[in-house]
Design a protein around this motif. Structure first.
Motif: not given
Lengths: 301, 415
Positions: A17, A20-21, A23-25, A49, A169, B226-227, B243, B299, B340
């Motif tokens: 988790y 993945r956060e 890479v997304a953020q 992941a 979070m 999330q992604t 994901a 996302r 998220v």
């Protein structure tokens, strides 16, 4: 089709988790890779992941020039197998250019010098998230660390004013120039890491397993005498001992432990019964009560 | 082995760090090198006892002042169970760090100094445990050695807490009272001979028996994306996987799902974890899901089972715990992070400040200060898919971020 039910272990799920956060953020994350068991575990978790996609960020190693050759060989091979870019930045370059001064004497270590090279590399590539394998159970200053730990543009950790981190979070909002140090295996213990390596059948460098090595004893700790970088007085007698390494740091500050553990199952057993903490064999933590905290304030991991 | 996450709370000098040190010592969880360091430091400071707080207070400023400033996470196991204890600060200034430590806890220990009884910080800590819906709360009445192990004193404090609990709206909480001395080790791991009138368990025995369930008590399945995973390799040219982590329930292949907030319907085609596929994925698993139809998912979107949909809304009513020095004022704008997902949020109304001794509310205040708890209304820049906090903790909570400083300034509980 496999009809099994998936219930991933909570620690593994949490780490995935977190990856993945990241890479997304973030725009430019990097995984700080030392070739040690913790960063090897991170690499496996990153693979999980994003599978079937490749790991979407490079690995970076800050090479002190005093690493165990087995680790370096392992590092290069792993990056090649994964098809992931490996960035190496050398502490030696900063020593040669005079930006940092090498310590001398019997406790000389390049460990502290890594910080400067790390901060230079973060700036050079513009990394905004640096993923590392630090765990809260390692050391009491690390026990205070958030999972997303904000560093200012000097790389400093403001330990008295950390962001609240509630539920799961993760707030990755930062100003330009700041970066976040990310610790996906914060909540793992040393035993968790070893058990995971065993369960997943992950390859690790040979120095983690018991082997015969030329060693000498100083201050109750066993040091490798094979390597010229470890300072040794003439009266410190070299003897062959059956040893292994519990952590893989710079050779000059990482002591070995007497061990008969020649395979992963035996290592797990040994850790379970050990009465000495993992960092008990790290001279860099013994410099003062607050050695780790001070290094972290300056931008160390 | 299951892991039980515990948070401690208590006023300054109630002995939280000492209690944890004592637990580590009596369960033989301190390694020789750490114990030697504590012995050495205690001697240097001229103590005639072992100062166990040295095991947990990891910052220089904490050791200087003898207080805990930030959460330390402590890990240990007994033969029966593994534990993570969040040793949280007691000082009012660091209440936000207590919330940080307690937010992921399944159980909580509130320490009370037997000499002082229930004090203002006790109200606050008890209240926060209720706000966070922590099911198992141990009231550890500490320093019993300093009140001659008085049963009367113990009963008096127990009565005061029971009275507080009777006023709380959270009724499913299990309260356990234990008289102890962390410094001397009475009723921590070993049963004390000094409290013959106490028939209950020791603290460790009690903690070993607690169920380590997920923090969500009961809820419907929520899958915040999330992604999106798109390998674009020859082998996986058309692979498009979502994901995320599953909260609150299970998903299986063939489940009819709605994609929120668009409410587009589809079915689960496959569930992936690393290089294997599974028919079913359980609560808490970080997996990758593909859908039968080529729908638009990105996302922040959420997959849920059809007919189990949460509320999709651009307005929220919430209780908020404020964690920043700059007070919250109505009409201010923040980022909201809900799981998220991100949005912008405007505080449309600050309705009240809630008194943490359950004695009521102050209506229409002008601002909410650091460590105060209040009721607010928010308007959002885009719809979020939310549950009430008491139905689903992860989908019923959010944080507010100050756009000027990027700091996390508040944690909200959706009503």
């Amino acid at each position: 089709m496999n009809q099994r039910t998936i219930q991933v272990d909570a620690l593994e799920s949490e780490a995935i988790y977190i990856f993945r956060e990241v890479v997304a953020q973030f725009e430019k994350p990097v995984l700080l890779f030392s070739g040690g068991k913790d960063s090897i575990t991170l690499v496996r978790l990153a693979q999980k992941a994003f599978f079937p996609a490749k790991i979407p960020f490079p690995l970076m190693h800050i090479d002190t020039g005093h690493n165990f050759p087995e680790t370096i060989e392992f590092r290069d091979r792993l990056a090649k197998e994964l098809g992931v870019k490996l960035i190496v930045r050398n502490v030696q370059d900063n020593i040669d250019s005079g930006r940092v001064k090498e310590e001398t004497g019997r406790y000389a270590s390049r460990n502290m010098l890594q910080t400067e090279t790390l901060l230079d590399a973060i700036e050079e590539f513009g990394f905004d998230a640096c993923i590392g394998g630090a765990r809260r159970d390692e050391e009491k200053a690390r026990a205070k660390e958030r999972i997303f730990s904000v560093r200012d543009d000097f790389g400093q950790w403001d330990e008295k004013n950390q962001r609240p981190e509630v539920f799961d979070m993760l707030n990755g909002k930062i100003d330009l120039g700041q970066n976040v140090r990310v610790f996906p295996i914060s909540n793992w213990t040393e035993l968790d890491v070893w058990s995971y390596i065993e369960q997943e059948n992950i390859e690790i460098p040979s120095i983690y397993f018991a082997h015969t090595r030329k060693t000498f004893v100083r201050d109750g700790m066993i040091w490798s005498a094979d390597d010229a970088v470890v300072y040794r007085d003439e009266e410190e007698k070299v003897e062959e001992r059956m040893v292994r390494f519990r952590t893989v740091g710079d050779m000059s500050c990482t002591a070995a432990v007497l061990s008969e553990a020649v395979d992963i199952a035996k290592v797990v057993e040994e850790i379970r019964d050990s009465s000495i903490s993992e960092r008990g064999a790290r001279i860099d933590d013994k410099r003062s009560e607050a050695a780790m905290e001070k290094r972290k304030q300056q931008g160390y991991f | 082995m299951k892991v039980l996450k515990i948070a401690t709370a208590g006023s300054v000098d109630d002995g939280k760090s000492t209690l944890i040190g004592r637990i580590l010592y009596d369960t033989k969880s301190l390694t020789d090198d750490k114990l030697e360091a504590i012995e050495e430091k205690s001697r240097q400071r001229g103590f005639d006892y072992l100062d166990f707080s040295l095991a947990t207070d990891g910052l220089v400023a904490e050791r200087e002042q003898g207080i805990t400033i930030d959460v330390a996470h402590i890990y240990f196991s007994t033969r029966k169970k593994s534990f993570i204890i969040a040793d949280t600060p007691g000082h009012i200034e660091y209440t936000r760090n207590m919330v940080t430590g307690a937010s992921t806890a399944q159980a909580s220990i509130v320490l009370i100094d037997a000499r002082n009884g229930v004090v203002e910080q006790t109200y606050r800590h008890f209240f926060i445990n209720n706000l966070l819906r922590i099911k198992d709360v141990v009231i550890a009445i500490n320093k019993m050695d300093l009140v001659d192990f008085s049963e009367e004193k113990y009963n008096q404090i127990k009565g005061e807490i029971e009275y507080l609990a009777s006023k709380s709206e959270y009724k499913n909480q299990n309260l356990t009272f234990i008289p102890l001395s962390a410094l001397q080790g009475d009723n921590v791991v070993n049963k004390s001979e000094n409290t013959p009138w106490y028939n209950g368990e020791t603290l460790m025995h009690h903690l070993e028996r607690l169920d380590a369930d997920d923090i969500n008590e009961v809820s419907q399945v929520r899958f915040p994306v999330q992604t999106v995973i798109r390998p674009k390799t020859d082998e996986y040219h058309d692979f498009r996987g979502y994901a995320g982590k599953i909260y609150g329930g299970d998903f299986e292949i063939g489940d009819e799902v709605a994609v929120l907030p668009s409410q587009t319907k589809s079915k689960i085609k496959s569930i992936h974890f690393f290089d294997k596929e599974f028919a079913k994925a359980k609560n808490g698993s970080s997996v990758t899901i593909t859908l039968e139809d080529n729908v638009n998912v990105s996302r922040g979107d959420m997959l849920v089972k059809v007919a189990e949909e949460p509320t999709i809304t651009k307005e929220l009513n919430a209780t908020i715990c404020w964690m920043d020095k700059e007070p919250l004022q109505a009409s201010q704008k923040y980022y909201i992070k809900h799981g998220v997902n991100d949005a912008q949020a405007k505080i449309t109304q600050l309705s009240s400040i809630i008194k943490t001794d359950f004695s009521g509310k102050t209506d229409n205040p002008s601002e909410l200060e650091l460590n105060q708890i209040g009721d607010i209304q928010l308007k959002l820049s885009k719809p979020l898919s939310v549950d009430a906090f008491n139905k689903n903790k992860s989908n019923g909570s959010f944080i507010l971020i100050n756009p000027k400083t990027n700091n996390t300034v508040g944690v909200g509980f959706i009503r």
